[in-house]
Scaffold this active site. Structure first.
Site, PDB file in Angstrom:
ATOM      1  N   PRO A  31       0.821   2.909  -4.467  1.00  0.00           N
ATOM      2  CA  PRO A  31       1.218   3.934  -3.537  1.00  0.00           C
ATOM      3  C   PRO A  31       1.604   3.357  -2.203  1.00  0.00           C
ATOM      4  O   PRO A  31       0.892   2.540  -1.630  1.00  0.00           O
ATOM      5  CB  PRO A  31      -0.031   4.798  -3.400  1.00  0.00           C
ATOM      6  CG  PRO A  31      -1.050   4.182  -4.291  1.00  0.00           C
ATOM      7  CD  PRO A  31      -0.605   2.836  -4.619  1.00  0.00           C
ATOM      8  N   GLU A  32       2.719   3.841  -1.728  1.00  0.00           N
ATOM      9  CA  GLU A  32       3.160   3.537  -0.383  1.00  0.00           C
ATOM     10  C   GLU A  32       3.050   4.846   0.401  1.00  0.00           C
ATOM     11  O   GLU A  32       2.428   5.788  -0.069  1.00  0.00           O
ATOM     12  CB  GLU A  32       4.598   3.010  -0.414  1.00  0.00           C
ATOM     13  CG  GLU A  32       4.791   1.849  -1.391  1.00  0.00           C
ATOM     14  CD  GLU A  32       6.191   1.284  -1.412  1.00  0.00           C
ATOM     15  OE1 GLU A  32       6.889   1.393  -0.397  1.00  0.00           O
ATOM     16  OE2 GLU A  32       6.600   0.746  -2.456  1.00  0.00           O
TER      17      GLU A  32
END
Length: 280
Positions: free
Chosen positions: A2-3
DNA sequence: AGTGTATCCTGCAGGC
DNA sequence: TGCCTGCAGGATACAC
């Protein structure tokens, strides 16, 4: 995994299920995601009310009663799955690391296949110190292209590496760094200090466009990422260069090429992102 | 200061 | 089917 867009999507999904709830129980399945003993962690969080759910960079940050903060870094494969509102595949939590019991009888599970993620309970002050060491939020309107350019000019490192450094700018990971550099026409291996003012303007606009569109799409699911309902993000189909080694560039028909530096894959169009300037 | 490398883990895809 | 290698949205510590 996840960014920024994935963390943001998770936060938006969690907020209605969690704000106002009190953490009544904690079960640590894999203590290696903690930075303290399981017992110490449980004593820090149990009995506290979740006052707000937010994001800083790639971190999901919950403000707790008693001046404490529950900070979750999702690593590569971390998920936060509340039982309330969860409609996804029931197998989504196959690798539970920490389970929280809530006062309404629901649960929140931090699930993390590879366990590169972390779950920490910090004082407000510790969290502030942590946050102060992180770079600006790219979507913060007070962060300007001039600020970005100033930061880039001070560094000899490749611009892709610069974007991945959370101390320089927060929340950008490998997917969106590559996508934004493509949109801005900047070769990922170029020295940060070689980026011109005009390119910095284009790069900030590209970062914002990519991050905002990815948030709208609920993030990018390549393999592991799931939102707070167990659902997948839809941005993967919009990726222009990431993972497209050998495919034609959507803009010019040239070749997209994978390279490796800084220990990670980079993707760029051979024609749209020249190593040295002179075109574009 | 920057960069390559290794490390923490598990799972999956592809080649043979 | 099995075995092997390489690869993965992250972060950090180390030697050079």
């Amino acid at each position: 995994m996840p960014e920024l867009p994935e963390a943001e999507t998770i936060v938006r999904g969690l907020r209605p299920a969690l704000v106002g709830r009190t953490i009544s129980a904690t079960r640590v399945v894999h203590p290696d995601v903690l930075r303290e003993s399981a017992g110490g962690f449980a004593r820090q969080v149990e009995g506290r009310e979740i006052r707000d759910v937010g994001r800083r960079g790639k971190n999901v940050v919950m403000g707790l009663s008693g001046d404490r903060v529950l900070a979750v870094n999702l690593g590569m494969t971390g998920r936060l799955l509340p039982s309330a509102g969860f409609v996804g595949d029931s197998d989504a939590a196959r690798h539970p690391a920490v389970r929280f019991g809530l006062d309404d009888g629901e649960t929140l599970v931090f699930d993390d296949t590879r366990r590169f993620g972390t779950v920490e309970c910090l004082s407000d002050e510790e969290w502030r110190g942590r946050s102060d060491r992180m770079g600006p939020e790219p979507l913060d309107p007070t962060h300007t292209a001039e600020d970005l350019w100033t930061g880039l000019r001070a560094s000899r490192s490749p611009v892709r590496s610069w974007l991945l450094d959370q101390r320089r700018i927060a929340g950008v990971g490998n997917i969106y760094a590559n996508e934004a550099l493509f949109l801005a026409g900047v070769h990922p291996a170029r020295r940060a200090r070689s980026v011109t003012r005009d390119e910095a303007v284009a790069l900030l606009a590209a970062l914002r466009k990519v991050l905002e569109e990815a948030i709208e799409a609920g993030g990018t699911t390549l393999r592991d990422y799931r939102d707070a309902t167990g659902g997948e993000g839809r941005y993967a189909r919009q990726l222009l260069v990431y993972g497209r080694d050998g495919e034609p560039c959507v803009r010019c028909g040239g070749e997209v090429r994978r390279s490796v530096f800084g220990g990670r894959s980079a993707f760029h169009c051979l024609a749209c992102q020249p190593r040295r300037r002179g075109r574009r």
